[in-house]
Design a protein around this motif. Structure first.
Motif, PDB file in Angstrom:
ATOM      1  N   UNK A 172       0.825  -1.203   0.000  1.00  0.00           N
ATOM      2  CA  UNK A 172       0.000   0.000   0.000  1.00  0.00           C
ATOM      3  C   UNK A 172       0.860   1.253   0.000  1.00  0.00           C
ATOM      4  N   UNK A 173       0.309   2.290  -0.592  1.00  0.00           N
ATOM      5  CA  UNK A 173       1.060   3.536  -0.695  1.00  0.00           C
ATOM      6  C   UNK A 173       0.639   4.584   0.323  1.00  0.00           C
ATOM      7  N   UNK A 174      -0.491   4.396   1.001  1.00  0.00           N
ATOM      8  CA  UNK A 174      -0.969   5.413   1.936  1.00  0.00           C
ATOM      9  C   UNK A 174      -1.885   4.775   2.975  1.00  0.00           C
ATOM     10  N   UNK A 175      -2.013   5.452   4.121  1.00  0.00           N
ATOM     11  CA  UNK A 175      -2.871   4.953   5.185  1.00  0.00           C
ATOM     12  C   UNK A 175      -3.343   6.095   6.057  1.00  0.00           C
ATOM     13  N   UNK A 176      -4.437   5.848   6.769  1.00  0.00           N
ATOM     14  CA  UNK A 176      -4.871   6.727   7.839  1.00  0.00           C
ATOM     15  C   UNK A 176      -4.536   6.025   9.144  1.00  0.00           C
ATOM     16  N   UNK A 177      -4.163   6.809  10.148  1.00  0.00           N
ATOM     17  CA  UNK A 177      -3.826   6.234  11.446  1.00  0.00           C
ATOM     18  C   UNK A 177      -4.811   6.715  12.503  1.00  0.00           C
ATOM     19  N   UNK A 178      -4.909   5.926  13.564  1.00  0.00           N
ATOM     20  CA  UNK A 178      -5.738   6.311  14.700  1.00  0.00           C
ATOM     21  C   UNK A 178      -4.971   6.015  15.976  1.00  0.00           C
ATOM     22  N   UNK A 179      -5.338   6.702  17.036  1.00  0.00           N
ATOM     23  CA  UNK A 179      -4.703   6.464  18.330  1.00  0.00           C
ATOM     24  C   UNK A 179      -5.213   5.165  18.915  1.00  0.00           C
ATOM     25  N   UNK A 180      -4.313   4.417  19.530  1.00  0.00           N
ATOM     26  CA  UNK A 180      -4.630   3.199  20.284  1.00  0.00           C
ATOM     27  C   UNK A 180      -3.871   3.277  21.589  1.00  0.00           C
ATOM     28  N   UNK A 181      -4.474   3.928  22.584  1.00  0.00           N
ATOM     29  CA  UNK A 181      -3.774   4.142  23.840  1.00  0.00           C
ATOM     30  C   UNK A 181      -2.588   5.056  23.614  1.00  0.00           C
ATOM     31  N   UNK A 182      -1.411   4.586  23.960  1.00  0.00           N
ATOM     32  CA  UNK A 182      -0.174   5.351  23.770  1.00  0.00           C
ATOM     33  C   UNK A 182       0.448   5.111  22.397  1.00  0.00           C
ATOM     34  N   UNK A 183      -0.196   4.259  21.590  1.00  0.00           N
ATOM     35  CA  UNK A 183       0.336   3.893  20.276  1.00  0.00           C
ATOM     36  C   UNK A 183      -0.607   4.356  19.177  1.00  0.00           C
ATOM     37  N   UNK A 184      -0.329   3.897  17.976  1.00  0.00           N
ATOM     38  CA  UNK A 184      -1.150   4.199  16.808  1.00  0.00           C
ATOM     39  C   UNK A 184      -1.396   2.897  16.059  1.00  0.00           C
TER      40      UNK A 184
END
Length: 122
Positions: A99-111
């Protein structure tokens, strides 16, 4: 600042135009920067060398063997991933395969990967 009309030196942030800006991303190599794009309410982060593997989303403290300052690289990675998660920016890493792109979200202290970009895998 222009030097002989050929070089423009900058620190921290440099506005290229109304949609693009360079932002210092210290830790990987001297002078490393990322590009942030904002246009018509959409945002993107051209992540350069802050990410080498999706594992770094969960463990932002893991740096590549090429990071000259792993502690600073982790701080930079966390800051930029936080911006991407908070603004729903599309992240375009230079080193992920597939994949060339992504959206990220918070997961506690991580992503974590919220969604992969709508690009075909190669």
């Amino acid at each position: 600042m222009h030097v002989n009309g050929q070089v423009q030196l900058w620190e921290d942030t440099h506005v290229i135009d109304s949609n693009l800006r360079l932002e210092a991303a210290p830790g990987h190599t001297p002078g490393h920067a990322v590009i942030k794009m904002e246009s018509a309410g959409e945002r993107a982060l051209f992540a350069g060398d802050i990410l080498h593997t999706p594992l770094q989303l969960l463990h932002h403290e893991h740096s590549s063997c090429f990071c000259e300052d792993p502690i600073q690289a982790a701080i930079t990675r966390r800051r930029l991933l936080g911006w991407a998660a908070d603004t729903r920016a599309l992240v375009l890493p230079a080193h992920f395969s597939g994949h060339s792109a992504l959206e990220v979200e918070r997961r506690g202290e991580s992503y974590a990967v919220k969604r992969w970009g709508p690009f075909p895998r190669y």
